[in-house]
Design a protein around this motif. Structure first.
Motif, short mmCIF file in Angstrom:
data_model
loop_
_atom_site.label_atom_id
_atom_site.label_comp_id
_atom_site.label_asym_id
_atom_site.label_seq_id
_atom_site.Cartn_x
_atom_site.Cartn_y
_atom_site.Cartn_z
N GLU A 58 0.99 -0.82 -0.01
CA GLU A 58 -0.01 -0.01 -0.09
C GLU A 58 0.90 1.24 -0.08
N GLU A 59 2.04 1.34 0.67
CA GLU A 59 2.74 2.41 0.94
C GLU A 59 3.33 2.90 -0.83
N SER A 60 3.52 2.12 -1.70
CA SER A 60 3.91 2.06 -3.06
C SER A 60 2.97 2.93 -3.58
N PHE A 61 1.67 2.64 -3.35
CA PHE A 61 0.56 3.35 -4.12
C PHE A 61 0.81 4.89 -3.53
N GLY A 62 0.87 4.95 -2.39
CA GLY A 62 0.90 6.42 -1.87
C GLY A 62 2.07 7.22 -2.51
N SER A 63 3.28 6.63 -2.65
CA SER A 63 4.50 7.16 -3.05
C SER A 63 4.08 7.36 -4.62
N ILE A 64 3.42 6.54 -5.47
CA ILE A 64 3.35 6.58 -6.65
C ILE A 64 2.52 7.74 -6.93
N GLU A 65 1.53 7.88 -6.04
CA GLU A 65 0.46 9.22 -6.32
C GLU A 65 1.11 10.49 -5.90
N ASN A 66 2.14 10.44 -4.98
CA ASN A 66 2.95 11.64 -4.67
C ASN A 66 3.76 12.12 -5.81
N ARG A 67 4.53 11.06 -6.40
CA ARG A 67 5.17 11.41 -7.45
C ARG A 67 4.43 11.95 -8.70
N MET A 68 3.31 11.11 -8.77
CA MET A 68 2.64 11.95 -9.99
C MET A 68 1.80 13.19 -9.76
N GLN A 69 1.54 13.48 -8.53
CA GLN A 69 1.04 14.72 -8.20
C GLN A 69 2.34 15.84 -8.28
N SER A 70 3.34 15.42 -7.77
CA SER A 70 4.71 16.17 -7.95
C SER A 70 5.04 16.64 -9.46
N ALA A 71 4.93 15.59 -10.18
CA ALA A 71 5.21 15.46 -11.57
C ALA A 71 4.43 16.36 -12.27
N GLY A 72 3.14 16.40 -12.11
CA GLY A 72 1.84 17.21 -12.52
C GLY A 72 2.15 18.56 -12.29
N ASP A 108 18.96 23.55 -18.54
CA ASP A 108 19.00 23.24 -17.04
C ASP A 108 17.56 23.51 -16.14
N HIS A 109 16.41 23.88 -16.78
CA HIS A 109 15.19 24.25 -15.75
C HIS A 109 15.01 23.04 -14.89
N CYS A 110 14.98 23.34 -13.68
CA CYS A 110 14.70 22.03 -12.72
C CYS A 110 13.45 21.42 -13.00
N ARG A 111 12.47 22.05 -13.49
CA ARG A 111 11.22 21.41 -13.83
C ARG A 111 11.28 20.47 -14.74
N LEU A 112 12.00 20.68 -15.68
CA LEU A 112 12.26 19.61 -16.92
C LEU A 112 12.96 18.35 -16.48
N GLN A 113 13.81 18.69 -15.52
CA GLN A 113 14.57 17.35 -14.89
C GLN A 113 13.64 16.57 -14.21
N GLU A 114 12.88 17.17 -13.35
CA GLU A 114 11.79 16.39 -12.66
C GLU A 114 10.82 15.89 -13.38
N VAL A 115 10.38 16.35 -14.65
CA VAL A 115 9.46 15.95 -15.28
C VAL A 115 10.17 14.69 -16.33
N GLY A 116 11.35 15.02 -16.52
CA GLY A 116 12.26 13.77 -17.30
C GLY A 116 12.52 12.61 -16.19
N THR A 117 12.61 12.85 -14.92
CA THR A 117 12.83 11.74 -14.09
C THR A 117 11.87 10.91 -13.89
N TYR A 118 10.62 11.62 -13.78
CA TYR A 118 9.26 10.79 -13.63
C TYR A 118 8.93 9.85 -14.76
N CYS A 119 9.35 10.40 -15.90
CA CYS A 119 9.19 9.66 -17.26
C CYS A 119 10.10 8.39 -17.39
N GLN A 120 11.29 8.71 -16.86
CA GLN A 120 12.33 7.49 -16.95
C GLN A 120 11.85 6.38 -15.64
#
Length: 153
Positions: free
Chosen positions: A4-18, A124-136
């Motif tokens: 269950e904690e994986s679902f929470g972390s996935i949801e948090n990552r999705m929200q942060s990436a959004g 080097d925009h930090c948000r581009l890097q964050e979105v790229g990391t989410y995609c990877q």
């Protein structure tokens, strides 16, 4: 079964990436580094694919066959060119963020926000890097084209 904690972390990552994606798109638009529209995006990909760092494909209606064909072609081209691809639902939120109506068009005619290309916004925009990391990370979890849901506010 996934803990269950994986679902929470996935949801948090999705929200942060959004949130990162929203900020990235607004910043790219301000810096004139955002191409909006399927036709305009296809022209840019044909002319200068190396300048594109992110392709965002947005749709709320999966039943639009013509749009899905466009997406398939764009995804294939981006994949062959090494461009990060992200599918997004929440077109209304994109309209809120990016201004849905073009000043040169009829007020009732909305801009085509189904495809957006980000081109080198301060590489080097930090948000581009964050979105790229989410995609990877999503691709590592066997999600060939990562997806996000943007929430209306």
């Amino acid at each position: 079964m996934i803990p269950e904690e994986s679902f929470g972390s996935i949801e948090n990552r999705m929200q942060s990436a959004g949130l990162a994606l929203e900020e990235l798109l607004v910043t790219a638009q301000r810096q004139d580094c955002l191409t909006i529209g399927i036709y305009e995006s296809a022209k840019l990909l044909n002319a200068d694919p190396d300048s594109v760092v992110l392709c965002v494909l947005a749709a709320d209606d999966e039943d639009d066959v013509a749009l899905q064909i466009h997406f398939t072609l764009l995804q294939s081209f981006c994949c062959d060119s090494g461009i990060t691809i992200l599918r997004v639902s929440g077109v209304q939120r994109l309209q809120q963020l990016l201004g849905a109506v073009d000043a040169n068009r009829n007020q009732e005619e909305h801009r085509d926000l189904h495809c957006m290309l980000v081109t080198n916004p301060q590489a080097d925009h930090c948000r581009l890097q964050e979105v790229g990391t989410y995609c990877q990370e999503s691709r590592r979890l066997d999600q060939w084209v990562p997806e996000l849901v943007l929430q209306e506010r």
